[in-house]
Design an enzyme around this catalytic site. Structure first.
Site, short mmCIF file in Angstrom:
data_model
loop_
_atom_site.label_atom_id
_atom_site.label_comp_id
_atom_site.label_asym_id
_atom_site.label_seq_id
_atom_site.Cartn_x
_atom_site.Cartn_y
_atom_site.Cartn_z
N LYS A 9 9.36 1.05 -8.48
CA LYS A 9 9.62 1.24 -7.04
C LYS A 9 11.13 1.14 -6.77
O LYS A 9 11.70 1.96 -6.06
CB LYS A 9 8.86 0.19 -6.22
CG LYS A 9 7.36 0.46 -6.15
CD LYS A 9 6.55 -0.71 -5.60
CE LYS A 9 5.06 -0.47 -5.76
NZ LYS A 9 4.22 -1.62 -5.43
N GLN A 52 4.61 -7.95 -3.64
CA GLN A 52 3.78 -7.40 -4.71
C GLN A 52 2.57 -8.32 -4.98
O GLN A 52 2.73 -9.52 -5.17
CB GLN A 52 4.62 -7.23 -5.98
CG GLN A 52 3.91 -6.59 -7.15
CD GLN A 52 3.52 -5.12 -6.89
OE1 GLN A 52 4.30 -4.34 -6.35
NE2 GLN A 52 2.31 -4.76 -7.28
N ASP A 65 3.61 -1.37 3.22
CA ASP A 65 2.39 -1.32 2.41
C ASP A 65 1.16 -1.07 3.31
O ASP A 65 0.08 -0.77 2.81
CB ASP A 65 2.19 -2.65 1.66
CG ASP A 65 2.49 -2.51 0.17
OD1 ASP A 65 2.50 -1.37 -0.32
OD2 ASP A 65 2.70 -3.55 -0.47
#
Ligand code: NAD
Length: 295
Positions: A52, A96, A119
């Site tokens: 990412k 994460q 997200d």
């Protein structure tokens, strides 16, 4: 049979974003800034976060990686989240998952500012998605929709069977596929671990979206001729003959199932790369929304 090439499409999306970022720079505007918080040293998470951050650099975004030790307390992580919420330079960030067991994941996700939640995991954003409102759609379902759109796969009036009801893939994609729109307008069945006679359902499916994480779960005799297959599964199978000590596989018995399919996503190179591209897209949207708010 046509392969839904997520790698190719994700590169196109990244190129489109690169052009937009260059234009932002030319106009003297601030470029999007994505931060990623990683707690601990889980191998798969390190790989995901690494790619990412690398992608951000390639397309001209600013990026920040906050790598915290495994023993970070929930309080310390919440403080980090609070700092990111209040940092005007950060447009969006991700925490994460999975987090270490001693940290309450729900508590952390609830603390993320929905305006920076690229997200799309916060209940505010999930709720807006379910109500067809403008929001951040979580990257994997967003990526699947974009892939179907760019390949002009017909979804209207089709029967879609989604396997898996997770909050990050199965549940949201089942909602998106049933919504008004294109892609969408599909009749959806959401199957999960308690579903009986799954094969009877998948045999009726025009589209199967598999997100359970069991290698080669979906077999040739479970699908009909002409089916569209979206394989979300990513499993690392230990293999000493490989340099990394494992290989990556999806939920679908690709060799056999692809012979019956109209469209199919490979693993790797299907949904995975799309997920990263759509996270970047969400970060760009976050930047644009923050600009609009200020003006
Ligand atoms: P999860 O692991 O949270 O849940 C799995 C789901 O599968 C559950 O809802 C369960 O009910 C269902 N299930 C389990 N066994 C089943 C069975 N025998 N029959 C029917 N349903 C069954 O799911 P997740 O987090 O969505 O992950 C699923 C897979 O997708 C994993 O391999 C994960 O690595 C992968 N994944 C890939 C991406 C990507 O970018 N491509 C993103 C997220 C997850």
């Amino acid at each position: 049979m046509e392969i839904l090439d997520g790698k190719k499409v994700s590169n196109q999306i990244k190129e489109e974003i690169t052009v937009e970022v260059a234009q932002m720079k030319e106009r003297g505007e601030k470029v999007p800034h994505l931060a990623a918080v990683l707690v601990g040293n889980d191998g798969a998470s390190l790989t995901y976060v690494g790619s990412k951050v690398r992608s951000c650099k390639k397309i001209g975004f600013d990026s920040t990686l906050i790598h915290l030790p495994e023993e970070t307390t929930e309080e310390e992580l919440l403080e980090q989240v609070h700092n990111l919420n209040n940092d005007p330079d950060i447009d969006g960030y991700i925490v994460q998952l999975p987090l270490p067991n001693h940290i309450d994941e729900e508590k952390v996700l609830m603390a993320v500012d929905p305006d920076k939640d690229v997200d799309g995991f916060h209940p505010t954003n999930f709720g807006k998605m379910a109500l067809d409102m403008e929001t951040f759609i979580s990257a994997t379902p967003f990526g699947i929709m974009e892939l179907l759109k760019r390949y002009k796969v017909e979804t209207e009036g089709k029967h879609t069977v989604v396997i898996g009801r997770s909050h990050i893939v199965g549940r949201p994609i089942s909602i998106l596929m049933s919504q008004k729109g294109n892609p969408g307008n599909s009749t959806v069945t959401l199957a999960h671990s308690r579903t009986k006679n799954l094969k009877e359902l998948t045999l009726q499916a025009d589209i199967v979206i598999s997100a359970l994480g069991v290698p080669k779960f979906l077999k040739e005799d479970m699908v009909k001729e002409g089916v569209t297959i979206i394989d979300v599964g990513i499993t690392r199978v230990p293999d000493d003959s490989k340099e990394k000590g494992y290989y990556i596989t999806g939920d679908v018995d690709y060799e056999a199932v692809s012979k019956k399919a109209s469209y199919i996503t490979p693993v790797p190179g299907g949904v995975g790369p799309m997920t990263i591209a759509m996270l970047l897209k969400n970060t760009l949207l976050a930047r644009e929304r923050h600009n609009t708010k200020k003006s």
